[in-house]
Design an enzyme around this catalytic site. Sequence first.
Site, PDB file in Angstrom:
ATOM      1  N   ARG A 138      10.359  12.770  -0.623  1.00 59.24           N
ATOM      2  CA  ARG A 138       9.195  12.013  -1.068  1.00 59.24           C
ATOM      3  C   ARG A 138       9.231  11.876  -2.588  1.00 59.24           C
ATOM      4  NH1 ARG A 138       5.325   8.383   0.460  1.00 59.24           N
ATOM      5  NH2 ARG A 138       3.657   9.427   1.571  1.00 59.24           N
ATOM      6  N   THR A 174       1.321   0.589   8.400  1.00 56.44           N
ATOM      7  CA  THR A 174       0.819   1.808   7.765  1.00 56.44           C
ATOM      8  C   THR A 174      -0.632   2.104   8.131  1.00 56.44           C
ATOM      9  OG1 THR A 174       0.058   2.648   5.613  1.00 56.44           O
ATOM     10  CG2 THR A 174       0.472   0.315   5.733  1.00 56.44           C
ATOM     11  N   TYR A 208      -1.977  -3.125  -1.776  1.00 56.52           N
ATOM     12  CA  TYR A 208      -0.871  -2.671  -0.917  1.00 56.52           C
ATOM     13  C   TYR A 208      -1.227  -2.864   0.554  1.00 56.52           C
ATOM     14  CZ  TYR A 208       1.898   0.667   1.792  1.00 56.52           C
ATOM     15  OH  TYR A 208       2.682   1.255   2.757  1.00 56.52           O
ATOM     16  N   SER A 230       5.344   0.697  -2.426  1.00 54.00           N
ATOM     17  CA  SER A 230       4.579   1.532  -1.493  1.00 54.00           C
ATOM     18  C   SER A 230       3.576   2.472  -2.156  1.00 54.00           C
ATOM     19  CB  SER A 230       5.555   2.344  -0.634  1.00 54.00           C
ATOM     20  OG  SER A 230       6.232   3.273  -1.447  1.00 54.00           O
ATOM     21  N   GLU A 245      -2.726   2.857   6.094  1.00 50.92           N
ATOM     22  CA  GLU A 245      -3.554   2.275   5.037  1.00 50.92           C
ATOM     23  C   GLU A 245      -4.295   1.028   5.528  1.00 50.92           C
ATOM     24  OE1 GLU A 245      -4.282   2.857   1.502  1.00 50.92           O
ATOM     25  OE2 GLU A 245      -3.921   4.831   2.337  1.00 50.92           O
ATOM     26  N   LYS A 247       0.355  -5.363   3.400  1.00 52.40           N
ATOM     27  CA  LYS A 247       0.894  -4.825   4.658  1.00 52.40           C
ATOM     28  C   LYS A 247       0.185  -5.448   5.865  1.00 52.40           C
ATOM     29  CE  LYS A 247       4.148  -1.681   3.878  1.00 52.40           C
ATOM     30  NZ  LYS A 247       5.427  -1.630   4.577  1.00 52.40           N
ATOM     31  N   TYR A 273       2.944  -8.755  -7.453  1.00 50.46           N
ATOM     32  CA  TYR A 273       4.282  -8.263  -7.082  1.00 50.46           C
ATOM     33  C   TYR A 273       4.223  -7.559  -5.716  1.00 50.46           C
ATOM     34  CZ  TYR A 273       8.509  -5.406  -7.159  1.00 50.46           C
ATOM     35  OH  TYR A 273       9.683  -4.804  -6.824  1.00 50.46           O
TER      36      TYR A 273
END
Length: 296
Positions: free
Chosen positions: A153, A94, A118, A53, A96, A122, A64
């Site tokens: 976090r 997300t 990422y 993440s 993002e 997603k 990966y």
Amino acid sequence: KYVIGSHEGGLVTDMPSHDNLFLYYGDLSDFSSISRIITTIRPDEVYNLAAMSDVRVSFDIPEYTGDVSGLGALRVIEAVRQAGVPAKIYQASTSELYGKVLEVPQTETTPFNPRSPYAIAKQYAYWMSKSYRDGYGMFITNGILFNHESPRRGPNFVTRKITRGAAAIALGGDRKIYLGNLDAKRDWGYAPEYVEAMWRMLQLEKPDDYVLATGETHTIREFLEEAFRHIGKRWEDHVEIKQELFRPSEVDILMGDASKAKRDLGWEPQTTFKDLVKLLLDADIELAKQNGSGQS
Ligand code: GDD
């Protein structure tokens, strides 16, 4: 690496046990482990919160990231489908996904424009979730969550990095905080409230997609200012900018509109930006005190 289930007798033996909580060892890159767990537990609800993440790190390990954050979601969905378990699935999508945003604020209908390995992984997971929902009639809901923070976090994310550093400085530590881009804007909320909404999404009759956000956006610089105001210091004296902490491509502004979640889930964020910064900072000051002044 761990999957939590409510079925007695987890597959992990060296973890502390809880009355109603059992841990199973699994890995999103290993379909057989996921499939075995789903078949054993036969869950009512599955929350796929696992991913690689860290957005910046995804540029270093893109393959990966695609495997775990993209294909990993498919493995969970396929395991549920093949087991014939009527489980409701929550997929952690997300903000993002909006990347170089095409609209402000972002809603469930804003087109995606991802900018990192990422976010692209997603996006694959998001569309697979929708595809299995439409094609097989499975209950799969995408929660499109904007940044949600808490004292849990990881310290590699910017909020914790700042509050940990500020806490150490507040307790007298002579310490620098190394940061990258201070101009990016994020919509930061308080994680426990977002987790409550995830659960509410799976209590609905029908699957859907929901944005969770505060509707406010702040720069990293504003976060710094707020944190250092609390400790009575100037952030400019303690922060150093490092070029290597910038990302090859940045998401400049995130600001969500959670009207749909308010309408269908009765959900509204409660914690303000200022309260959030204070809460994170207080937790890190407490931790730093326990670990010895300035050593958080
Ligand atoms: N991590 C980090 N470290 N970020 C920094 C730093 C630094 O030293 N300096 C500046 N930043 C900026 C980043 O460039 C980014 O614009 C912003 O701070 C937030 O970075 P992160 O805290 O790493 O979070 P994120 O927004 O990239 O992603 C998080 O939120 C997403 C939801 O929108 C992660 O939790 C993602 O997994 C999640 O999907």
